[in-house]
Scaffold this active site. Structure first.
Site, mmCIF file in Angstrom:
data_model
loop_
_atom_site.group_PDB
_atom_site.id
_atom_site.type_symbol
_atom_site.label_atom_id
_atom_site.label_comp_id
_atom_site.label_asym_id
_atom_site.label_seq_id
_atom_site.Cartn_x
_atom_site.Cartn_y
_atom_site.Cartn_z
ATOM 1 N N ASN A 65 -6.489 -12.619 2.115
ATOM 2 C CA ASN A 65 -7.803 -12.922 1.533
ATOM 3 C C ASN A 65 -7.716 -14.326 0.945
ATOM 4 O O ASN A 65 -7.109 -14.516 -0.104
ATOM 5 C CB ASN A 65 -8.122 -11.880 0.447
ATOM 6 C CG ASN A 65 -9.376 -12.239 -0.323
ATOM 7 O OD1 ASN A 65 -10.167 -13.078 0.103
ATOM 8 N ND2 ASN A 65 -9.559 -11.601 -1.474
ATOM 9 N N LYS A 85 -10.014 -16.077 -0.302
ATOM 10 C CA LYS A 85 -10.992 -16.309 -1.379
ATOM 11 C C LYS A 85 -11.705 -17.652 -1.146
ATOM 12 O O LYS A 85 -11.885 -18.047 0.004
ATOM 13 C CB LYS A 85 -10.325 -16.246 -2.755
ATOM 14 C CG LYS A 85 -9.442 -15.015 -2.911
ATOM 15 C CD LYS A 85 -9.067 -14.758 -4.323
ATOM 16 C CE LYS A 85 -8.052 -13.629 -4.376
ATOM 17 N NZ LYS A 85 -7.843 -13.119 -5.714
ATOM 18 N N HIS A 108 -14.495 -6.177 -3.161
ATOM 19 C CA HIS A 108 -13.394 -6.812 -3.888
ATOM 20 C C HIS A 108 -13.751 -6.829 -5.377
ATOM 21 O O HIS A 108 -14.911 -7.014 -5.749
ATOM 22 C CB HIS A 108 -13.168 -8.237 -3.366
ATOM 23 C CG HIS A 108 -11.894 -8.823 -3.875
ATOM 24 N ND1 HIS A 108 -11.783 -9.333 -5.157
ATOM 25 C CD2 HIS A 108 -10.671 -8.950 -3.314
ATOM 26 C CE1 HIS A 108 -10.536 -9.758 -5.346
ATOM 27 N NE2 HIS A 108 -9.844 -9.535 -4.238
ATOM 28 N N GLU A 152 -13.455 -8.977 -7.562
ATOM 29 C CA GLU A 152 -14.126 -10.204 -8.019
ATOM 30 C C GLU A 152 -15.626 -10.122 -7.740
ATOM 31 O O GLU A 152 -16.438 -10.632 -8.507
ATOM 32 C CB GLU A 152 -13.479 -11.429 -7.355
ATOM 33 C CG GLU A 152 -12.096 -11.684 -7.951
ATOM 34 C CD GLU A 152 -11.134 -12.435 -7.058
ATOM 35 O OE1 GLU A 152 -11.543 -12.982 -6.024
ATOM 36 O OE2 GLU A 152 -9.933 -12.448 -7.405
ATOM 37 N N GLU A 167 -6.434 -2.052 -5.023
ATOM 38 C CA GLU A 167 -6.097 -3.293 -5.720
ATOM 39 C C GLU A 167 -6.328 -3.104 -7.217
ATOM 40 O O GLU A 167 -7.461 -3.283 -7.701
ATOM 41 C CB GLU A 167 -6.997 -4.426 -5.216
ATOM 42 C CG GLU A 167 -6.823 -4.736 -3.738
ATOM 43 C CD GLU A 167 -7.160 -6.180 -3.442
ATOM 44 O OE1 GLU A 167 -6.289 -6.875 -2.912
ATOM 45 O OE2 GLU A 167 -8.263 -6.633 -3.780
ATOM 46 N N GLY A 209 -3.919 -11.625 -8.871
ATOM 47 C CA GLY A 209 -3.796 -13.016 -9.302
ATOM 48 C C GLY A 209 -3.090 -13.190 -10.638
ATOM 49 O O GLY A 209 -3.122 -14.270 -11.223
ATOM 50 N N SER A 225 -0.920 -9.250 -6.361
ATOM 51 C CA SER A 225 0.312 -10.026 -6.505
ATOM 52 C C SER A 225 1.417 -9.574 -5.550
ATOM 53 O O SER A 225 2.591 -9.570 -5.918
ATOM 54 C CB SER A 225 0.788 -10.017 -7.962
ATOM 55 O OG SER A 225 -0.203 -10.594 -8.802
#
Ligand code: PEP
Length: 249
Positions: free
Chosen positions: A9, A11, A95, A97, A167, A173, A212
């Site tokens: 991904n 991003k 996701h 985010e 996730e 991250g 991560s």
């Protein structure tokens, strides 16, 4: 036997020149007898470039999101049919985010997954709990709610057409990774949830871990029985790291 899927991904990172370098390094570094499926998800403006550079390779490309709508007056949105036109095989939906910064609900994520399936794409449905939710013992309830919103809209026969990505939000991250056993426990729980709909489909659905994942922890995570691959953010932007994760699978 489920195949492993290693998905990157990207991003909101990249550019024509950087993408060209990254993709050519990935192409050059993949083993001739690849044992897993490989996917990259660049930002939408670069999907045509990915198609150009990856068209004749084993590496698939996909979107990072999709509209809940099929077409029309929805400025800025990208439809599932457009992703299909760009040759995408997959697209990420839900996701964390997007859930956190764009207020996406599980119901919208489910509608997005349906749009993708209708267009012949494989949705990579992301689920995961925040640190607060984990610490208050809500992990299973949260991921079940996110997953079941999607499963509720699908015919049983369509269930094997999705990929699930667990996730944990606190691991994305941050450099903090779920231990292999923590991840395995949630993956096992997610597979059980799918089996309530169809035991047969539950055995087929790939469940990826994301948060991560890097060369140093990939092998241990991917060795767990219910972890069928990785959704990789930061490490997918470095060819050597991404290739090392592919090699660990
Ligand atoms: C992601 O954004 O899907 C992700 C897993 O990111 P990272 O690998 O950087 O934690």
């Amino acid at each position: 036997m489920r195949r492993t899927l290693i998905a990157g991904n990207w991003k909101m990172n990249g550019g024509f020149s950087a993408n060209r370098s990254l993709l050519s390094e990935i192409k050059a570094g993949l083993p001739a007898s690849l044992q897993c499926d490989v996917l990259v998800c660049p930002p939408a403006p670069y999907l045509a470039q990915a198609a150009d550079l990856l068209g004749t390779t084993v590496v698939a490309w996909g979107g990072q999101d999709v509209s809940v709508h099929a077409q029309g007056a929805f400025t800025g949105e990208v439809s599932a049919a457009m992703l299909a036109d760009c040759g995408c095989k997959y697209a990420i939906v839900g996701h964390s985010e997007r859930r956190a910064y764009h207020g996406e609900s599980s119901e919208q994520v489910a509608q997005k997954a349906v749009q993708l399936l209708k267009a012949g794409l494989i949705p990579v449905v992301c689920v995961g709990e925040t640190l607060e939710q984990r610490e208050s013992g809500q992990t299973n309830e949260v991921v079940a709610g996110q997953l079941n919103a999607v499963l509720d809209l699908l015919e049983v026969s369509a269930v094997a057409g999705i990929v699930v990505a667990y996730e944990p939000v606190w691991a994305i991250g941050t450099g903090k990774t779920a231990t292999p056993q923590m991840a395995q426990d949630v993956h096992h729980f997610l597979r059980q949830q799918i089996s309530l709909k169809s035991a047969d489909m539950a055995e087929k659905v790939q469940i990826l871990y994301g948060g991560s994942m890097k060369p140093e922890n990939a092998r241990e995570l991917l060795a767990m029985p219910d972890i069928d691959g990785g959704l990789i953010g930061g490490a997918a932007l470095k060819s050597q790291d991404f290739l090392a994760i592919v090699a660990a699978s």
